[in-house]
Scaffold this motif. Structure first.
Motif, PDB file in Angstrom:
ATOM      1  N   PRO A 171      -6.557  13.418  21.638  1.00 59.74           N
ATOM      2  CA  PRO A 171      -6.861  14.380  22.705  1.00 59.74           C
ATOM      3  C   PRO A 171      -5.662  14.574  23.631  1.00 59.74           C
ATOM      4  O   PRO A 171      -4.861  13.655  23.831  1.00 59.74           O
ATOM      5  CB  PRO A 171      -8.039  13.729  23.447  1.00 59.74           C
ATOM      6  CG  PRO A 171      -8.617  12.773  22.470  1.00 59.74           C
ATOM      7  CD  PRO A 171      -7.497  12.296  21.624  1.00 59.74           C
ATOM      8  N   GLY A 172      -5.550  15.760  24.194  1.00 56.82           N
ATOM      9  CA  GLY A 172      -4.496  16.018  25.168  1.00 56.82           C
ATOM     10  C   GLY A 172      -4.710  15.212  26.429  1.00 56.82           C
ATOM     11  O   GLY A 172      -5.773  14.611  26.643  1.00 56.82           O
ATOM     12  N   THR A 173      -3.704  15.200  27.270  1.00 55.74           N
ATOM     13  CA  THR A 173      -3.782  14.396  28.490  1.00 55.74           C
ATOM     14  C   THR A 173      -4.943  14.826  29.381  1.00 55.74           C
ATOM     15  O   THR A 173      -5.493  14.009  30.126  1.00 55.74           O
ATOM     16  CB  THR A 173      -2.464  14.500  29.291  1.00 55.74           C
ATOM     17  OG1 THR A 173      -2.166  15.891  29.505  1.00 55.74           O
ATOM     18  CG2 THR A 173      -1.323  13.865  28.520  1.00 55.74           C
ATOM     19  N   ASP A 174      -5.336  16.105  29.291  1.00 51.92           N
ATOM     20  CA  ASP A 174      -6.462  16.565  30.096  1.00 51.92           C
ATOM     21  C   ASP A 174      -7.796  16.110  29.516  1.00 51.92           C
ATOM     22  O   ASP A 174      -8.790  15.998  30.237  1.00 51.92           O
ATOM     23  CB  ASP A 174      -6.437  18.088  30.211  1.00 51.92           C
ATOM     24  CG  ASP A 174      -6.452  18.775  28.856  1.00 51.92           C
ATOM     25  OD1 ASP A 174      -5.939  18.174  27.874  1.00 51.92           O
ATOM     26  OD2 ASP A 174      -6.968  19.901  28.754  1.00 51.92           O
ATOM     27  N   GLU A 175      -7.833  15.836  28.206  1.00 49.22           N
ATOM     28  CA  GLU A 175      -9.074  15.406  27.549  1.00 49.22           C
ATOM     29  C   GLU A 175      -9.220  13.897  27.478  1.00 49.22           C
ATOM     30  O   GLU A 175     -10.330  13.381  27.354  1.00 49.22           O
ATOM     31  CB  GLU A 175      -9.124  15.936  26.115  1.00 49.22           C
ATOM     32  CG  GLU A 175      -9.083  17.433  25.953  1.00 49.22           C
ATOM     33  CD  GLU A 175      -8.975  17.804  24.489  1.00 49.22           C
ATOM     34  OE1 GLU A 175     -10.029  18.022  23.865  1.00 49.22           O
ATOM     35  OE2 GLU A 175      -7.845  17.845  23.966  1.00 49.22           O
ATOM     36  N   LEU A 176      -8.099  13.179  27.521  1.00 52.96           N
ATOM     37  CA  LEU A 176      -8.122  11.743  27.264  1.00 52.96           C
ATOM     38  C   LEU A 176      -9.062  10.971  28.191  1.00 52.96           C
ATOM     39  O   LEU A 176      -9.805  10.098  27.724  1.00 52.96           O
ATOM     40  CB  LEU A 176      -6.698  11.178  27.351  1.00 52.96           C
ATOM     41  CG  LEU A 176      -6.489   9.784  26.756  1.00 52.96           C
ATOM     42  CD1 LEU A 176      -6.831   9.769  25.271  1.00 52.96           C
ATOM     43  CD2 LEU A 176      -5.046   9.335  26.970  1.00 52.96           C
TER      44      LEU A 176
END
Length: 417
Positions: A171-176
């Motif tokens: 996941p991207g940093t916004d999803e992590l």
């Protein structure tokens, strides 16, 4: 030689499967050709010797087998090609550690197997199958369910991944922040089952607990900056360090207050304490980091009376604010009883009596029984312990409750009335 191949495959399995899934986009195909690569190793390595880079050797053979299979099945190949194009768009292939070496793409596999679209029990089965390398019967034995049930869970999870086109990516940093807790929960569930089995003849399943520790170490290496990963690993190590002292020669439970602390694994405790510092430094604490700090206070104490109970309660206050769970509230009440006396702890436990999530939680009734017994109320203690006995899963926990019941309600007695 077979043992050497098995050791290599166990170490490399997650990386091998991850690389194959990243390349071909299909877990079933990846598992099949990985197994074929191991069979080839069992044939060639006794004659040619174990290669310098065994993981890369296995990956090369597995890729060739996969390509051969796709050439024979054009329809299957076309479907995988579509999935692969979508996967490539979602996440560019990460570089290998070195040219010709096996790339470490296990992090993608962790998040794929722990995707929230999968049912909780399916996620756990898939992690154990794909990343831990347990066979389907071994997963079934770990959770004392039929092999067919586990097989259905794994098939269901793979089908969901395929049909929902769940991307194989980190996941991207916004999803992590949203996705990582699900991965940690799967690993913690595996450890919890190893720490205190839900049913069966033994208290602990050490192989399962150790596999959870191993997988969490892998995740820690892959996400070194994530403090809650450090917190979970610290919690596991600090608790698992007591494993040899938790049962007696007969397999019965030895409670924390009665354990021989000389049998605790001091090297593991020191490693866990270092990870607690990493988990609690650099920002607000997370639930696993706080739980690890509580475990560290227990492990650092020379005995129960030396435990810093005010600090334990303070940490439970923090944990309860982070995770407003009735189970956390039960543990906090027990700590309050150690700090302020059994009457204060019992008042808190009785305040949770109407909590529906505690109806099947035998430690709640066991704790009530202990505090009632300490208050000189044996009849009520016996009633609480009987309810706990009805709910307890594994036999050592049940035997411990029967012993306590016998102290206040011997056969033919009146329950202390």
């Amino acid at each position: 030689m077979a043992a050497s191949v098995g050791a290599v495959f166990r170490e490399e399995r997650g990386r091998l499967l991850a690389a194959l899934v990243r390349r071909f986009g299909d877990l079933d195909l990846a598992e099949e050709v990985a197994s074929e690569a191991v069979e080839a190793a069992l044939t060639h390595w006794p004659v040619e010797g174990v290669p310098n880079r065994p993981g890369a050797w296995l990956l090369t053979v597995a890729r060739r087998r996969a390509v051969d299979r796709l050439r024979r099945d054009r329809a299957y190949a076309a479907r995988l090609a579509v999935l692969q194009v979508e996967a490539d768009r979602a996440a560019p292939a990460p570089p290998a550690d070195a040219v010709g070496d096996l790339p470490d793409e296990r992090l993608q596999l962790f998040f794929t197997c722990s995707h929230p679209a999968l049912a909780a029990e399916d996620r756990t089965a898939l992690i154990l199958r794909c990343l831990a390398g347990l066979t389907t019967p071994e997963v079934a034995r770990a959770f004392l369910v039929p092999t067919a049930t586990v097989a259905q869970r794994i098939v269901r999870a793979k089908r969901k991944i395929r049909e929902a086109r769940i991307p194989f990516r980190v996941p991207g940093t916004d999803e992590l922040p949203e996705r990582l807790p699900g991965v940690l929960q799967v690993l913690y569930s595996i450890f919890t089952e190893g720490y205190a089995a839900g049913s069966g003849p033994t208290l602990q399943r050490l192989d399962l607990a150790e596999e959870a520790v191993r997988l969490t170490r892998v995740l820690r290496r892959l996400l070194p900056a994530e403090r809650e990963v450090a917190g979970l690993l610290a919690l596991m190590l600090l608790v698992h360090a007591r494993r040899d002292a938790r049962t007696g020669p007969d397999g019965g439970i030895v409670l924390l207050a009665d354990q021989d602390r000389n049998r605790w694994d001091r090297a593991m405790i020191e490693e866990g304490r270092g990870l607690v510092l990493a988990a609690l430094t650099g920002g607000p604490p997370g639930p696993y980091g706080v739980q690890a700090a509580i475990a560290a206070l227990h492990d650092e104490a020379a005995g129960p009376a030396d435990t810093d109970w005010p600090q334990v309660v303070a940490l439970y206050d923090v944990l309860l604010a982070l995770v407003p769970s009735p189970v956390v509230a039960v543990n906090r009440a027990v700590a309050v009883a150690m700090r302020d006396g059994p009457k204060a702890g019992l008042a808190l436990l009785d305040g949770l009596a109407d909590e529906p999530r505690l109806r099947g939680h035998h430690p709640y009734q066991a704790a009530r029984g202990d505090l009632l017994h300490r208050l000189g109320r044996p009849f009520e203690a016996a009633a609480a312990w009987r309810r706990a006995l009805d709910l307890a899963g594994n036999e050592p926990e049940r035997a411990s409750l029967r012993r306590r019941l016998g102290e206040v309600d011997p056969p033919g007695g009146t329950g202390g009335a």
